[in-house]
Design a protein around this motif. Structure first.
Motif, PDB file in Angstrom:
ATOM      1  N   GLN A  20      20.243  43.008  43.618  1.00 54.59           N
ATOM      2  CA  GLN A  20      19.805  42.746  44.990  1.00 54.59           C
ATOM      3  C   GLN A  20      18.826  41.577  44.917  1.00 54.59           C
ATOM      4  O   GLN A  20      17.735  41.716  44.377  1.00 54.59           O
ATOM      5  CB  GLN A  20      19.139  43.976  45.606  1.00 54.59           C
ATOM      6  CG  GLN A  20      20.085  45.156  45.773  1.00 54.59           C
ATOM      7  CD  GLN A  20      19.400  46.340  46.419  1.00 54.59           C
ATOM      8  OE1 GLN A  20      18.521  46.191  47.268  1.00 54.59           O
ATOM      9  NE2 GLN A  20      19.792  47.539  46.011  1.00 54.59           N
ATOM     10  N   ARG A  25      12.364  43.196  52.222  1.00 52.09           N
ATOM     11  CA  ARG A  25      12.991  44.457  52.595  1.00 52.09           C
ATOM     12  C   ARG A  25      11.872  45.375  53.072  1.00 52.09           C
ATOM     13  O   ARG A  25      11.038  45.781  52.265  1.00 52.09           O
ATOM     14  CB  ARG A  25      13.693  45.090  51.398  1.00 52.09           C
ATOM     15  CG  ARG A  25      14.883  44.330  50.891  1.00 52.09           C
ATOM     16  CD  ARG A  25      15.442  44.965  49.597  1.00 52.09           C
ATOM     17  NE  ARG A  25      16.616  44.260  49.150  1.00 52.09           N
ATOM     18  CZ  ARG A  25      16.594  43.154  48.409  1.00 52.09           C
ATOM     19  NH1 ARG A  25      15.444  42.636  48.025  1.00 52.09           N
ATOM     20  NH2 ARG A  25      17.715  42.568  48.062  1.00 52.09           N
ATOM     21  N   VAL A  28      12.719  49.598  50.597  1.00 50.75           N
ATOM     22  CA  VAL A  28      13.498  49.412  49.379  1.00 50.75           C
ATOM     23  C   VAL A  28      14.066  50.766  49.008  1.00 50.75           C
ATOM     24  O   VAL A  28      13.330  51.748  48.901  1.00 50.75           O
ATOM     25  CB  VAL A  28      12.625  48.871  48.224  1.00 50.75           C
ATOM     26  CG1 VAL A  28      13.432  48.762  46.946  1.00 50.75           C
ATOM     27  CG2 VAL A  28      12.009  47.536  48.607  1.00 50.75           C
ATOM     28  N   CYS A  48      13.237  41.937  44.462  1.00 49.55           N
ATOM     29  CA  CYS A  48      14.599  41.913  43.946  1.00 49.55           C
ATOM     30  C   CYS A  48      14.733  43.075  42.979  1.00 49.55           C
ATOM     31  O   CYS A  48      13.742  43.586  42.456  1.00 49.55           O
ATOM     32  CB  CYS A  48      14.949  40.573  43.293  1.00 49.55           C
ATOM     33  SG  CYS A  48      14.124  40.214  41.754  1.00 49.55           S
TER      34      CYS A  48
END
Length: 127
Positions: A20, A25, A28, A48
């Motif tokens: 990802q 986000r 998560v 990420c």
């Protein structure tokens, strides 16, 4: 990415791409085999996620499930600021700890770790 040597740049140079990619986000969510870890992030946090098990560290080695990297977007450039190795487990906590320790030993310096466990069937039936 800045010229500093961080885990993101080391993995990128070795040819590993996050499962990802970097982005903000608000929530998560990482899951595997029916286990899920969810965390909320601040508005200026980018993250990420890498698969460690079977991707970064191959078969035959003890290793954790995931690596979560967090950072900040500064003038259009992501500056990594933290990392967390994650092992999702339904039981066998001793083995999970061994997996995290082996992963940390591979990367050679102390990182944050998270061991998430769900209640075992035995624990659910006791209440």
């Amino acid at each position: 990415m800045a010229n500093q040597r961080n885990l993101y740049s080391i993995l990128s140079e070795a040819g590993f791409a996050p499962a990802q990619p970097w982005k903000h986000r608000p929530i998560v969510s990482i899951s595997e085999n029916g286990k899920k870890y969810i965390v909320s992030t601040s508005a200026d946090t980018q993250c990420c996620i890498y698969h460690v098990d079977g991707i970064i560290l191959g078969q035959g080695r003890s290793k954790c499930d995931f690596l979560l990297l967090v950072g900040k977007n500064i003038d259009g450039e992501i500056i990594p600021s933290g990392e967390c190795f994650i092992e999702l487990k339904g039981g066998d906590i001793a083995h999970a700890i061994e997996q995290l320790e082996a992963t940390l030993n591979h990367f050679g310096k102390c990182k944050d770790c998270l061991l998430y466990t769900s209640p075992s069937q035995r624990d659910r039936t006791r209440s």
